[in-house]
Write a protein that holds these residues in place. Structure first.
Motif, PDB file in Angstrom:
ATOM      1  N   UNK A   1     -65.048 -47.411   0.369  1.00 23.51           N
ATOM      2  CA  UNK A   1     -64.069 -47.994   1.281  1.00 23.51           C
ATOM      3  C   UNK A   1     -63.755 -47.057   2.436  1.00 23.51           C
ATOM      4  N   UNK A   2     -63.666 -45.746   2.145  1.00 24.02           N
ATOM      5  CA  UNK A   2     -63.406 -44.744   3.183  1.00 24.02           C
ATOM      6  C   UNK A   2     -64.562 -44.717   4.179  1.00 24.02           C
ATOM      7  N   UNK A   3     -65.777 -44.791   3.663  1.00 17.65           N
ATOM      8  CA  UNK A   3     -66.962 -44.786   4.512  1.00 17.65           C
ATOM      9  C   UNK A   3     -67.002 -46.051   5.365  1.00 17.65           C
ATOM     10  N   UNK A   4     -66.643 -47.178   4.773  1.00 18.26           N
ATOM     11  CA  UNK A   4     -66.611 -48.442   5.522  1.00 18.26           C
ATOM     12  C   UNK A   4     -65.558 -48.401   6.629  1.00 18.26           C
TER      13      UNK A   4
ATOM     14  N   UNK B   1     -56.215 -43.602  10.361  1.00 17.71           N
ATOM     15  CA  UNK B   1     -56.658 -43.527  11.757  1.00 17.71           C
ATOM     16  C   UNK B   1     -56.350 -42.183  12.430  1.00 17.71           C
ATOM     17  N   UNK B   2     -55.183 -41.632  12.141  1.00 18.13           N
ATOM     18  CA  UNK B   2     -54.835 -40.342  12.753  1.00 18.13           C
ATOM     19  C   UNK B   2     -55.792 -39.250  12.285  1.00 18.13           C
TER      20      UNK B   2
ATOM     21  N   UNK C   1     -60.285 -35.591  13.206  1.00 25.13           N
ATOM     22  CA  UNK C   1     -61.615 -35.142  12.794  1.00 25.13           C
ATOM     23  C   UNK C   1     -62.615 -35.315  13.927  1.00 25.13           C
ATOM     24  N   UNK C   2     -62.539 -36.439  14.630  1.00 26.66           N
ATOM     25  CA  UNK C   2     -63.450 -36.678  15.755  1.00 26.66           C
ATOM     26  C   UNK C   2     -63.252 -35.621  16.841  1.00 26.66           C
ATOM     27  N   UNK C   3     -62.006 -35.260  17.122  1.00 25.06           N
ATOM     28  CA  UNK C   3     -61.736 -34.203  18.106  1.00 25.06           C
ATOM     29  C   UNK C   3     -62.256 -32.850  17.617  1.00 25.06           C
ATOM     30  N   UNK C   4     -62.046 -32.560  16.339  1.00 28.54           N
ATOM     31  CA  UNK C   4     -62.507 -31.286  15.778  1.00 28.54           C
ATOM     32  C   UNK C   4     -64.035 -31.185  15.822  1.00 28.54           C
ATOM     33  N   UNK C   5     -64.716 -32.279  15.518  1.00 26.14           N
ATOM     34  CA  UNK C   5     -66.184 -32.301  15.567  1.00 26.14           C
ATOM     35  C   UNK C   5     -66.658 -32.088  17.003  1.00 26.14           C
TER      36      UNK C   5
ATOM     37  N   UNK D   1     -61.716 -43.434  19.844  1.00 33.93           N
ATOM     38  CA  UNK D   1     -60.933 -43.466  18.600  1.00 33.93           C
ATOM     39  C   UNK D   1     -59.459 -43.152  18.872  1.00 33.93           C
ATOM     40  N   UNK D   2     -59.185 -42.289  19.861  1.00 34.70           N
ATOM     41  CA  UNK D   2     -57.810 -42.011  20.273  1.00 34.70           C
ATOM     42  C   UNK D   2     -57.176 -43.300  20.789  1.00 34.70           C
ATOM     43  N   UNK D   3     -57.929 -44.036  21.593  1.00 36.05           N
ATOM     44  CA  UNK D   3     -57.411 -45.290  22.154  1.00 36.05           C
ATOM     45  C   UNK D   3     -57.163 -46.334  21.071  1.00 36.05           C
ATOM     46  N   UNK D   4     -58.021 -46.378  20.057  1.00 34.30           N
ATOM     47  CA  UNK D   4     -57.802 -47.303  18.933  1.00 34.30           C
ATOM     48  C   UNK D   4     -56.541 -46.889  18.172  1.00 34.30           C
TER      49      UNK D   4
END
Length: 183
Positions: A15-18, A48-49, A54-58, A175-178
């Motif tokens: 579910x997390x992956x989905x 979402x946060x 995580x996306x920013x860190x990557x 992702x920030x906008x979402x």
């Protein structure tokens, strides 16, 4: 009992992956987004946060790596004076990218869960602005290699690294906008 627990963990992980896969569909580079973030599914869960952080860190980690790579190119064999200047400018732009993404990440971490007041929107505005500026820095880096005279292996090598950072940053911004749209 142990089998049931293992199955529940497996379903939760799935579910997390989905959640990551579905969230990445909103980005410009969904496959890259999923590839970059899916290994963090157990940390992200369905939050979402956390996904956005995580996306920013990557993106920031990739920017740091690209900055080091580009910096190493100042010693590239046969580099011209113009190319050397473009590399130095690019190193500076990538440094700015790292700083802006770092600021975005710090600001995002200041947000309180469930917060949606004026401070929340100010913080989120800062995060969006810095992340967007980081994307501009990456483009500016590549602009320095414009024109036929700059074509060649050096440009290709640097471009490959910087474009990947830009793609990750673009995905983080989406992702920030979402995340923002859910508040």
């Amino acid at each position: 009992m142990a089998i049931a627990m293992a199955r529940n963990l497996e379903e939760e992980s799935s579910g997390d992956t989905e959640f990551i896969k579905a969230s990445c569909e909103t980005t410009t580079y969904p496959e890259l987004c999923f590839q970059s973030l899916s290994s963090y599914a157990s940390e992200i869960k369905k939050r979402p946060r956390q996904l956005t952080e995580t996306a920013l860190a990557v993106s920031m980690a990739r920017a740091k790596s690209a900055k080091t790579y580009v910096s190493d190119m100042t010693d590239y064999k046969g580099i011209t004076k113009r190319q050397h200047e473009a590399v130095l400018d690019c190193v500076e732009e990538m440094g700015d990218t790292v700083d802006r993404l770092s600021n975005s990440l710090k600001e995002l971490k200041h947000l309180e869960e469930g917060e949606s007041g004026e401070d929340f929107w100010l913080c989120l505005s800062n995060v969006r602005t810095w992340t967007s500026a980081a994307l501009t820095d990456e483009t500016t880096c590549l602009d320095g290699f414009g024109g036929k005279a700059m074509d060649g292996e050096l440009k290709s090598l640097i471009r490959a690294h910087v474009v990947r950072v830009a793609q990750d940053t673009s995905n983080a911004l989406a992702l920030i906008n979402v995340f923002a749209s859910k508040h």
